[in-house]
Design a protein around this motif. Structure first.
Motif, mmCIF file in Angstrom:
data_model
loop_
_atom_site.group_PDB
_atom_site.id
_atom_site.type_symbol
_atom_site.label_atom_id
_atom_site.label_comp_id
_atom_site.label_asym_id
_atom_site.label_seq_id
_atom_site.Cartn_x
_atom_site.Cartn_y
_atom_site.Cartn_z
ATOM 1 N N LEU A 169 -3.096 4.395 8.936
ATOM 2 C CA LEU A 169 -3.900 3.170 9.063
ATOM 3 C C LEU A 169 -3.892 2.458 7.717
ATOM 4 O O LEU A 169 -3.754 3.082 6.674
ATOM 5 N N TYR A 170 -4.035 1.113 7.761
ATOM 6 C CA TYR A 170 -3.774 0.320 6.566
ATOM 7 C C TYR A 170 -5.026 -0.179 5.844
ATOM 8 O O TYR A 170 -4.917 -0.929 4.874
ATOM 9 N N GLY A 171 -6.225 0.181 6.347
ATOM 10 C CA GLY A 171 -7.432 -0.280 5.661
ATOM 11 C C GLY A 171 -7.634 -1.782 5.760
ATOM 12 O O GLY A 171 -8.209 -2.391 4.847
ATOM 13 N N LYS A 173 -4.471 -2.697 -2.988
ATOM 14 C CA LYS A 173 -5.451 -2.577 -4.079
ATOM 15 C C LYS A 173 -6.449 -1.454 -3.800
ATOM 16 O O LYS A 173 -6.927 -0.797 -4.720
ATOM 17 N N GLN A 174 -6.783 -1.275 -2.531
ATOM 18 C CA GLN A 174 -7.789 -0.262 -2.174
ATOM 19 C C GLN A 174 -7.457 1.121 -2.707
ATOM 20 O O GLN A 174 -8.345 1.915 -2.990
ATOM 21 N N ILE A 175 -6.151 1.410 -2.812
ATOM 22 C CA ILE A 175 -5.782 2.784 -3.181
ATOM 23 C C ILE A 175 -5.296 2.877 -4.630
ATOM 24 O O ILE A 175 -4.604 3.826 -4.990
ATOM 25 N N ASN A 176 -5.645 1.931 -5.464
ATOM 26 C CA ASN A 176 -5.288 2.046 -6.868
ATOM 27 C C ASN A 176 -6.446 1.592 -7.762
ATOM 28 O O ASN A 176 -6.677 0.397 -7.932
ATOM 29 N N GLU A 197 1.260 4.205 -2.832
ATOM 30 C CA GLU A 197 1.128 5.633 -2.527
ATOM 31 C C GLU A 197 2.306 6.412 -3.123
ATOM 32 O O GLU A 197 2.130 7.464 -3.747
ATOM 33 N N ARG A 201 0.832 -1.216 0.000
ATOM 34 C CA ARG A 201 0.000 0.000 0.000
ATOM 35 C C ARG A 201 0.861 1.257 0.000
ATOM 36 O O ARG A 201 0.616 2.201 -0.750
#
Lengths: 573, 573
Positions: free
Chosen positions: A344-346, A42-45, A22, A18
């Protein structure tokens, strides 16, 4: 950074992935992740679809490779056979090299490789005879305790077992049942250190500062950057880490963990071929984070050495991992903590010991960082600081003194008191003590040698007669020493003055007027005002006010003298 | 930060939205974006689908509201009618309030609102008579030049026109054809300043440092943090910005742009109800960025005042926007620039003047930051630095002296020389000059008053006889002053010693032995070693070596004396 030209595939999509994503976003570098659906990276892309599956599945790795120009890892437990095939077929570039990942995956091979290249590690032997007799033989060679470790798939303490004695041998064999094992000689370390090293495509290396790691139940809990050890040890740790990474293959960032032994020597514990928990602090504390450094290294973008130092000489950082169910409580408290940043890492469920996030706290000094982070550590530990005095850190109590006021005898106190009062008035932390050059010479030596390490910035020393204390202390440290000649019963203090001021070339004492400890304190404040810190800034403003007040006081007298006339003035005074 | 509990909807998905999403991710706060498909903010959030459409379309805003608990904006040109309806119906919370956005959208209403609340802005009138005669009437009132501006939908210089003279009136009316207009009196500013202010739900405000912005063709090009103006102006700018934001409604971060006038007074130019280009620097330079501050403010998370200051007293930042086709060239060069961090926004075509990314450069002093960023500005401007000597920064030349060695007369130079040599040997920048208390009193006053501002940290003053220089200088500044009594032709220097050391309470002089300028220099070095900076750290190490060397030298003599015997020693010495 040629726009839209290269795509990086990452095996693994946890918090390290993650933070890599970023960093890549900020450079317009595309990333594709191979991991379970909705993993933190994956959450941030949302730029394109990712690959669902495991980073140890050949088919999934093949699918990822088809999307990418460069493959890299955020975890070393990947299938290197398929990485080798893909690279040899020219399908994709693998960074760092599959060779590096393969050697590091097997902790025994890793140690053997390092030893062959002259890098110091704990003596280790593979466990070929997996019987009580086989282990007892090792016990005789290494002596007890020793470590029994899984060669592969071990992390965060899993796959490690302490063999305390010959009696504990059967239990050890039961604890570690699957996979090849090796035994490692017990290393009686005094501290654990770590260094992030970046290896570039040309094989050259640059390193981040040496940090100190604190593990609890085999999981990294705290990281102190820089490490609280002397400069020589810090430098030696970086050289050792650079040497270790230098003998591997390919580009990327590496986390090098090592032991500091009681004799000051260093020994490598293990290497991670990827960003590392001990390097989270670099996001806030360094010009370029370990994540961006990894992206730059594998895509062959520039990474000059100044990118990987601490941002300023007064940058000090502490990283606290947010583990398990208490993480939100600690994170919430950190929002109000001076110098703290929350990550925080989600992730989903906060199982015990799961890494849910981290906090990086920056401060102008390590003492300040330790002081600020302690309440968060207490929260993470589930202890109430006020209820458990044992848990209260010593640094919490009183701010450390920055000025030491010492005198040769308690008979000097009436003179030195005025200086102490000035320091108190300026809210500068200080200590007052008696240190006699003639009657407590050992105490004087200890005081002088430890002063700087304890945070003292200026020493004020008062003495009378054959006044040796200021000069002797000045001879034993490199801090500024202010000398106050105290007037004795004979010679009007000129004896003290000359004893203090007439120092030989090489050892200066900043001498003030006879009995004038006020000026000694003011001089100490002027010295502190030079310092580039919050304290210095505050003292500077207060000093300016002091001078203004002094002027107003005299001007009031001028007014009184001129308006009331000198005769009245003399009478009233 | 209650996990997964609240979702923030953002109207607009450009770079400001992207950096808001980045900050929200770190706090596990969900965001949903309303903008065109694949907009920069959407690219970095794959947690769930976003809303495609325009932030000025009622239907799209309704759709977004259905997904969120809180709506916010990254651009003020949104439909406030629908925001009002949604909030009044209790569908969603809008932060900052639609009232604030509505007032700010219309620049004339904005100015009127600020004026009503006693906040200074440029005098403005709405253009009711949209004819040459109407404009000429305003020209007579305001005098030429004045500004003709669109009341709404204006940004980055669009919708602004300078009316230079009565002759230019027809052209102005042709330039701005659509939408309501207003006229603004010309403000002859000397600098443009900006302050980011965070308004919390309870109406309280905290502000970031005052910065200086440099616009080129109406587009922000550079931001200097802190602004290169005096502390009083910086403080006044923050107070004015806090007052302006205080009279608005709702929570969030606000960019307040203002003019500094020649008389030192300030006037608000305009306010943005969202993160702002002038606050990009906060990502690297402050404990909490403007983006995270906005997220915290609208979700009612804590934001203490220490979060919005510069991270350290020596943090200085310059932000350079990456505009148009040259952006990748500049970004690539920045990867090798000391202290620089690159942010690219994932945008498509690099049309001229389009904001493609930015660079934030941090340094320990503004002079250093200016020096480091100049080559990047040159690249952005398309000029070759070597070909244009005018572009060479003046700060490049010599390091500023940190120690001033002054003496009452050139006859003191033979004594003071030894100290200068020590400073030279330690590579500490210093200056040497003659300043006579008795013969050049004005020069002494000027020297003393300017010393700290010029970067001097310690003054060494030598004087003989009725030696007034050290004490007089000490009386006029708050830096540490080291006094060297120079031996004259009579009284063996005791006259100088007592003149220097016997200062009255309040004005300390750090006096060293008669004629011992070596010790004065060493004392200055000890003082510098207290400083928390690169210089201090270097000096500290060098001082330790100096002490070691001194010891070795004496030990060599001990060796020679003990091995050769005292008689031979005496002969050879």
């Amino acid at each position: 950074m040629e726009k839209d030209s290269r795509t990086v595939g990452i095996l693994g999509g946890g918090q390290l992935g993650r933070m890599l994503v970023e960093a890549a976003h900020r450079l317009n570098i595309k990333t594709v992740i191979l991991d379970a659906p909705n993993s933190p990276a994956k959450q941030i892309n949302a730029l394109h679809p990712h690959v669902d599956g495991s980073f140890s599945e050949p088919a999934a790795i093949r699918k990822l490779a088809a999307e990418c120009d460069i493959l890299t890892v955020e975890i070393e437990h990947v299938d290197t056979q398929i990485l080798q095939e893909l690279e040899e077929a020219g399908t994709v570039e693998v960074q760092p090299s599959w060779k590096t990942i393969r050697v590091i995956q097997d902790k025994y091979l890793q140690k053997e490789h390092l030893t062959q290249h002259g890098v110091s590690t704990a003596p280790s032997v593979p466990l070929t005879d997996r019987t009580p007799a086989g282990l007892e033989y090792i016990g005789q060679q290494f002596s007890y305790p020793f470590m029994l470790k899984a060669r592969t798939l071990a992390y965060d303490g899993r796959g490690n077992h302490v063999v305390a004695s010959a009696e504990a041998v059967p239990a050890a064999l039961e604890a570690l049942t699957s996979g090849a094992l090796y035994a490692e000689k017990w290393v009686p370390f005094v501290k654990e250190l770590a260094v992030m090293v970046v290896r570039k495509k040309d094989g050259s290396v640059v390193s981040y500062p040496t940090v100190e790691t604190v593990h609890e139940e085999n999981i990294c809990k705290l990281v102190y950057a820089p490490a609280r050890v002397g400069q020589k040890v810090q430098d030696a740790a970086r050289r050792l880490a650079e040497k270790a990474v230098g003998c591997l293959w390919g580009a990327g960032v590496f986390g090098v963990e090592m032991f500091l032994l009681p004799d000051g020597s260093l020994m490598i514990n293990e290497i991670a071929p990827r960003p590392h928990n001990s390097g989270h602090y670099t996001i806030e504390a360094c010009p370029t984070s370990q994540y961006e450094a990894h992206i730059r290294a594998i895509t062959d973008l520039p990474l000059p050495a100044h990118s990987t130092g601490l941002s300023t000489p007064s940058t000090n950082a502490i990283m606290l991992n947010l583990l398990g169910p208490r993480y939100l409580t600690v994170a919430h408290a950190a929002l109000s903590t001076k110098g703290a940043t929350v990550h925080l890492y989600g992730k989903g469920a906060a199982k015990p010991a799961r890494k849910m996030g981290h906090i990086t706290l920056l401060a102008g000094s390590m003492a300040e960082a330790v002081y600020q982070i302690q309440p968060l550590i207490d929260l993470a530990d589930g202890v109430t600081p006020t209820a458990t005095p044992a848990a209260a850190p010593t640094t919490k109590a009183e701010p450390n003194p920055v000025v030491a006021v010492i005198m040769g005898s308690d008979s000097d106190l009436p003179v030195m008191k005025a200086g102490a009062e000035i320091l108190k008035r300026f809210n500068v932390p200080f200590m007052v003590s008696i240190v006699s050059a003639h009657r407590t010479p050992d105490r004087m030596v200890t005081f002088a040698k430890e002063a700087r390490a304890k945070g003292i910035k200026v020493v004020i020393a008062g003495a009378g007669g054959a006044a040796h204390l200021p000069g002797m202390v000045a001879a034993m440290l490199t801090l500024p020493v202010v000398g106050v000649p105290v007037r004795g019963s004979t010679l009007d203090g000129v004896d003290s003055l000359h004893s203090i001021v007439q120092m030989p070339r090489g050892v200066p004492v900043a001498t003030v007027a006879i009995n004038n400890s006020t000026n000694a304190a003011l001089l100490a404040l002027r010295i502190l005002s030079v310092e580039d810190s919050e304290l210095g800034r505050g003292v500077r403003a207060a000093l300016e006010k002091y001078v203004d007040d002094m002027e107003s006081e005299v001007m009031a007298k001028v007014e009184r003298l001129e308006s009331g006339g000198w005769e009245e003035y003399v009478v009233k005074k």
